[in-house]
Design a protein around this motif. Structure first.
Motif, mmCIF file in Angstrom:
data_model
loop_
_atom_site.group_PDB
_atom_site.id
_atom_site.type_symbol
_atom_site.label_atom_id
_atom_site.label_comp_id
_atom_site.label_asym_id
_atom_site.label_seq_id
_atom_site.Cartn_x
_atom_site.Cartn_y
_atom_site.Cartn_z
ATOM 1 N N LEU A 93 1.249 -0.985 -0.339
ATOM 2 C CA LEU A 93 0.303 -0.181 0.137
ATOM 3 C C LEU A 93 1.180 1.002 -0.109
ATOM 4 O O LEU A 93 1.479 1.794 0.905
ATOM 5 C CB LEU A 93 -1.482 -0.131 1.521
ATOM 6 N N GLY B 22 -0.076 4.456 2.250
ATOM 7 C CA GLY B 22 -1.177 3.255 2.635
ATOM 8 C C GLY B 22 -0.419 3.776 4.459
ATOM 9 O O GLY B 22 -0.465 5.065 4.621
ATOM 10 N N ASN C 219 -4.594 1.565 9.102
ATOM 11 C CA ASN C 219 -5.830 1.246 8.787
ATOM 12 C C ASN C 219 -6.160 0.782 7.447
ATOM 13 O O ASN C 219 -6.530 -0.231 8.023
ATOM 14 C CB ASN C 219 -6.591 2.710 9.033
ATOM 15 N N GLN C 220 -5.907 1.307 6.630
ATOM 16 C CA GLN C 220 -6.501 0.652 5.360
ATOM 17 C C GLN C 220 -5.676 -0.991 5.383
ATOM 18 O O GLN C 220 -6.339 -1.801 4.586
ATOM 19 C CB GLN C 220 -5.384 0.953 4.225
ATOM 20 N N ARG D 281 -7.880 -4.255 4.964
ATOM 21 C CA ARG D 281 -7.517 -5.253 3.866
ATOM 22 C C ARG D 281 -6.837 -6.847 4.504
ATOM 23 O O ARG D 281 -7.707 -7.485 3.979
ATOM 24 C CB ARG D 281 -6.394 -5.148 3.073
#
Length: 489
Positions: free
Chosen positions: A93, A96, A99-100, A104
């Motif tokens: 990410l 990124g 939290n992302q 995922r």
């Protein structure tokens, strides 16, 4: 089990729960999602990633989610190489956020690994097995060289008040996604310093966990880099500390468990918030930090926690509790200049004052560097000796504005004939000490009457930390008082 109760093992044996069957054509969900957060240049990223590819659990049972903040091109080259060598294992990410990556993650568990660390080969196998066999929702993993109390031995169904648990709150642990992380949308706060955001995440997971394991039988994680801890701005540190303590307050009732977690933050973060850095901040910031810290002290600092802090910090937080910002700054300056908190008192003078025809009062003056001494504690200064109840103690700001002046008045009639030792004991916040008499303090003498008989009154240093008062009829042969000692006339 209530979030405030003791963590334990569920009644259901999770080894007998059928696994999740993935839909046809959909890759099987991994057992564990490893989230690696790369901040700035990461010279040891290669070793970190290779340790994941070499796990005995096998690549098919893990996924690697790398969060890269695009701060260094070298990181991107290493990530491209790793993805090429291990297709399907790693998702990057870029840019990124953690939290992302959490959102995922597909694994039954998530594990956070710093980019300057790497795992022992059996780490994930051991962690997942322990969680599955014992039904643990959070698993502590011993790092190489760790010697803290929580890693004294391996344990399962570990209570939340276990020694050292409250101090090990980094997110380098195994967390069960269901029912701990996902159902509650557990994520990292992005508006507070990173270290405190990790601790808030870990704390909530601990309080929601049905079971906690501590694995101390293997070196699970190794650190290969010395990443200097970022020093956040003081207001950010305050906001992060408040956020973490709010998590504890939300999930616990007043009592020993809450105190154990709050102690950790008053002993560390509050120490920094009331340290020399406060002197260096602009006045408006200083006032805001003091006001916010006072709210934390009012809401969360009970006497049981206060008593367990070191004396200097206990003293500073007591000024916060009373709302005395100038007093707090005075204490910080004193400790910065002397290396010790201002927990001392010195006797300045002792003399006789005439208070009537042939009547005298012993007036003892002392000085404490503590400002506003009377506001800190009930009766912070008291007399020692056989007649303390007859003395009157007055506390007032020192004439130069630095500290507190102490004046003690004792009627001469309170002293019986002979020698009487008198001292001043200052007791502030559980720390007691006797006032010190300056070396070479000269004796003082006066004459008065008791009834119709004349008496001589002497006061001098007793050679230790107090005063000795000698009361003798005038005219008796044989002995004379000088310098605190009786000797032949």
């Amino acid at each position: 089990m209530s979030p405030t109760g003791t963590a334990g093992t569920p009644d259901v044996d999770v080894r007998e729960v059928p696994g999740v069957t993935d839909a046809p054509g959909v890759p099987a969900a991994p057992d564990v999602s490893v989230i690696v957060v790369v901040r700035e240049a990461a010279p040891h990223l290669h070793r970190c990633l290779e340790s994941l590819a070499g796990q005995t659990i096998g690549e098919a049972r893990i996924e690697v989610l790398v969060v890269d903040d695009e701060s260094a091109d070298g990181n991107q080259a290493e990530l491209e190489r790793f993805s090429s060598d291990h297709p399907g294992l790693c998702t990057v990410l870029r840019p990124g956020t953690p939290n992302q990556a959490v959102a995922r993650a597909r694994g039954r568990y998530v594990f956070f690994l710093p980019a300057d660390g790497f795992l022992g080969r059996e780490a994930l196998t051991r962690l997942v097995d322990a969680a599955d066999i014992h039904g643990s929702d959070v698993v502590y993993a011993k790092a190489a060289g760790a010697s803290t109390a929580v890693f004294a031995r391996t344990g399962h169904g570990v209570p939340r008040d276990a020694p050292g648990l409250a101090r090990e709150l980094s997110c380098t642990k195994l967390f069960r996604r269901e029912p701990v992380v996902e159902p509650h949308g557990l994520r990292f706060r992005e508006d507070i310093p990173t270290a405190l955001a990790e601790q808030a995440f870990t704390l909530e997971a601990l309080f929601r966990a049905r079971g906690i394991s501590v694995l101390a039988d293997y070196d699970y994680c190794f650190a290969v880099g010395e990443s200097p801890e970022a020093v956040p701005p003081i207001e950010d540190l305050l906001r992060g500390t408040a956020a973490v303590m709010a998590v504890t307050a939300r999930f616990t009732e007043p009592g020993p468990l809450r105190d154990a977690f709050h102690l950790r933050y008053f002993a560390d973060e509050a120490d920094r918030l009331t340290g020399p850095g406060l002197l260096e901040t602009a006045e408006p910031v200083r006032r805001r930090v003091f006001a916010g810290l006072r709210r934390l002290v009012t809401d969360h600092l009970g006497d049981a926690v206060l008593a367990r802090l070191r004396p200097g910090l206990r003293l500073r937080l007591s000024y916060v509790r009373t709302g005395d910002l100038p007093g707090l700054l005075s204490v910080i300056r004193y400790e910065a200049g002397h290396g010790v908190p201002p927990l001392r008192t010195e006797l300045v003078s002792a003399a006789w004052r005439r208070t009537g025809p042939a009547r005298h009062t012993l007036v003892v003056t002392a000085r404490s560097p503590l400002p506003g001494l009377a506001a800190l504690d009930a009766a912070p200064v008291r007399l020692t000796g056989p007649a303390p109840q007859t003395g009157r103690i007055l506390l007032r700001p020192a004439p130069d504005g630095g500290g507190t002046e102490i004046e003690v008045r004792i009627p001469a009639d309170a002293f019986p004939p002979g020698r009487t030792r008198v001292g001043l004991r200052t007791a502030v916040l559980g720390t007691e000490h006797l006032a010190t008499v300056p070396a070479g303090a000269p004796p003082r003498r006066a004459h008065g009457l008791r009834g119709l008989r004349p008496y001589r009154l002497d006061v001098a240093a007793d050679g230790t930390r107090g005063l000795v008062v000698a009361v003798a009829p005038v005219g008796l042969p044989g002995r004379r008082f000088s310098g605190g000692r009786a000797r032949p006339a």
